[in-house]
Design an enzyme around this catalytic site. Structure first.
Site, PDB file in Angstrom:
ATOM      1  N   ARG A   1      -9.570   9.759 -11.995  1.00 16.51           N
ATOM      2  CA  ARG A   1     -10.439   9.593 -10.818  1.00 16.51           C
ATOM      3  C   ARG A   1     -10.077   8.394  -9.963  1.00 16.51           C
ATOM      4  O   ARG A   1     -10.319   8.390  -8.767  1.00 16.51           O
ATOM      5  CB  ARG A   1     -11.889   9.475 -11.252  1.00 16.51           C
ATOM      6  CG  ARG A   1     -12.416  10.744 -11.835  1.00 16.51           C
ATOM      7  CD  ARG A   1     -13.875  10.637 -12.081  1.00 16.51           C
ATOM      8  NE  ARG A   1     -14.373  11.911 -12.566  1.00 16.51           N
ATOM      9  CZ  ARG A   1     -15.611  12.129 -12.872  1.00 16.51           C
ATOM     10  NH1 ARG A   1     -16.504  11.172 -12.739  1.00 16.51           N
ATOM     11  NH2 ARG A   1     -15.979  13.306 -13.307  1.00 16.51           N
ATOM     12  N   HIS A   2      -9.576   7.350 -10.586  1.00 13.49           N
ATOM     13  CA  HIS A   2      -9.127   6.195  -9.819  1.00 13.49           C
ATOM     14  C   HIS A   2      -7.940   5.547 -10.510  1.00 13.49           C
ATOM     15  O   HIS A   2      -7.673   5.787 -11.684  1.00 13.49           O
ATOM     16  CB  HIS A   2     -10.270   5.194  -9.561  1.00 13.49           C
ATOM     17  CG  HIS A   2     -10.647   4.394 -10.760  1.00 13.49           C
ATOM     18  ND1 HIS A   2     -11.521   4.836 -11.718  1.00 13.49           N
ATOM     19  CD2 HIS A   2     -10.264   3.157 -11.146  1.00 13.49           C
ATOM     20  CE1 HIS A   2     -11.660   3.919 -12.658  1.00 13.49           C
ATOM     21  NE2 HIS A   2     -10.909   2.893 -12.340  1.00 13.49           N
TER      22      HIS A   2
ATOM     23  N   HIS B   1      -3.867   0.798 -14.184  1.00 13.46           N
ATOM     24  CA  HIS B   1      -4.693   1.905 -14.670  1.00 13.46           C
ATOM     25  C   HIS B   1      -4.360   3.135 -13.850  1.00 13.46           C
ATOM     26  O   HIS B   1      -4.434   3.090 -12.613  1.00 13.46           O
ATOM     27  CB  HIS B   1      -6.186   1.568 -14.536  1.00 13.46           C
ATOM     28  CG  HIS B   1      -7.080   2.718 -14.864  1.00 13.46           C
ATOM     29  ND1 HIS B   1      -7.283   3.158 -16.156  1.00 13.46           N
ATOM     30  CD2 HIS B   1      -7.813   3.533 -14.067  1.00 13.46           C
ATOM     31  CE1 HIS B   1      -8.112   4.184 -16.139  1.00 13.46           C
ATOM     32  NE2 HIS B   1      -8.451   4.431 -14.886  1.00 13.46           N
TER      33      HIS B   1
ATOM     34  N   ARG C   1       4.936 -17.122  -0.923  1.00 17.06           N
ATOM     35  CA  ARG C   1       6.130 -17.774  -0.383  1.00 17.06           C
ATOM     36  C   ARG C   1       6.498 -17.105   0.927  1.00 17.06           C
ATOM     37  O   ARG C   1       6.462 -15.884   1.033  1.00 17.06           O
ATOM     38  CB  ARG C   1       7.282 -17.644  -1.382  1.00 17.06           C
ATOM     39  CG  ARG C   1       8.604 -18.216  -0.919  1.00 17.06           C
ATOM     40  CD  ARG C   1       9.705 -17.980  -1.945  1.00 17.06           C
ATOM     41  NE  ARG C   1       9.424 -18.614  -3.211  1.00 17.06           N
ATOM     42  CZ  ARG C   1       9.686 -19.892  -3.497  1.00 17.06           C
ATOM     43  NH1 ARG C   1      10.240 -20.655  -2.588  1.00 17.06           N
ATOM     44  NH2 ARG C   1       9.410 -20.382  -4.683  1.00 17.06           N
TER      45      ARG C   1
ATOM     46  N   GLU D   1       0.821  -1.206   0.000  1.00 14.83           N
ATOM     47  CA  GLU D   1       0.000   0.000   0.000  1.00 14.83           C
ATOM     48  C   GLU D   1       0.859   1.262   0.000  1.00 14.83           C
ATOM     49  O   GLU D   1       0.495   2.271  -0.602  1.00 14.83           O
ATOM     50  CB  GLU D   1      -0.976   0.017   1.174  1.00 14.83           C
ATOM     51  CG  GLU D   1      -1.971   1.149   1.059  1.00 14.83           C
ATOM     52  CD  GLU D   1      -3.279   0.914   1.781  1.00 14.83           C
ATOM     53  OE1 GLU D   1      -4.095   1.846   1.753  1.00 14.83           O
ATOM     54  OE2 GLU D   1      -3.483  -0.167   2.351  1.00 14.83           O
TER      55      GLU D   1
END
Length: 136
Positions: free
Chosen positions: A110-111, A106, A91, A63
């Site tokens: 917007r996202h 992508h 693993r 993240e």
């Protein structure tokens, strides 16, 4: 090149001071044309109780990479927030450092959808993760 912001590795690593990124010693190591890399230690900070890399720590690295990559694909006052993250732990790793490689699936206005793969020091895939972000 997909990046809209200009940044150095030194600046990216400074962003980790005083938060979880710094606490886990996540270090950005490469800004490529279309990918971003960082490493994280596999030690007492990132182990689960059985001495293996904690899946949650793998997700923190994923993240972190996806969010920073997303930010680098924005402009001005835009920010990126995570909407969904998943991870397949492939693993186990007991020690050393893992290397995360983040690539855009992508990178829209917007996202965004990011693929983040984590490798052990023998370059074996350990975790495959995907992060979806919103641009706000």
């Amino acid at each position: 090149m997909i990046w809209k912001r200009t940044v150095t590795l030194q600046a990216l690593n400074a962003m980790g001071e005083g938060n979880m990124v710094g606490l886990l010693d996540i270090q950005f190591t490469r800004i490529g044309e279309n990918d971003l890399e960082a490493t994280m230690p596999v030690d007492s900070r990132t182990h689960q109780p059985f001495g293996l890399l904690h899946g949650g720590a793998s997700v923190v690295l994923a993240e972190t990479l996806g969010s920073v990559a997303g930010y680098l694909c924005t402009e001005g006052e835009q920010k990126v927030v995570g909407l969904e993250v998943n991870a397949n732990h492939i693993r186990s790793v007991r020690s050393g450092r893992v290397r995360g490689v983040c690539r855009a699936l992508h990178a829209g206005g917007r996202h965004q959808v990011w693929q983040i793969d984590l490798y052990d020091q023998q370059d074996r895939l350990c975790c495959s993760s995907r992060l979806t972000t919103a641009v706000v």
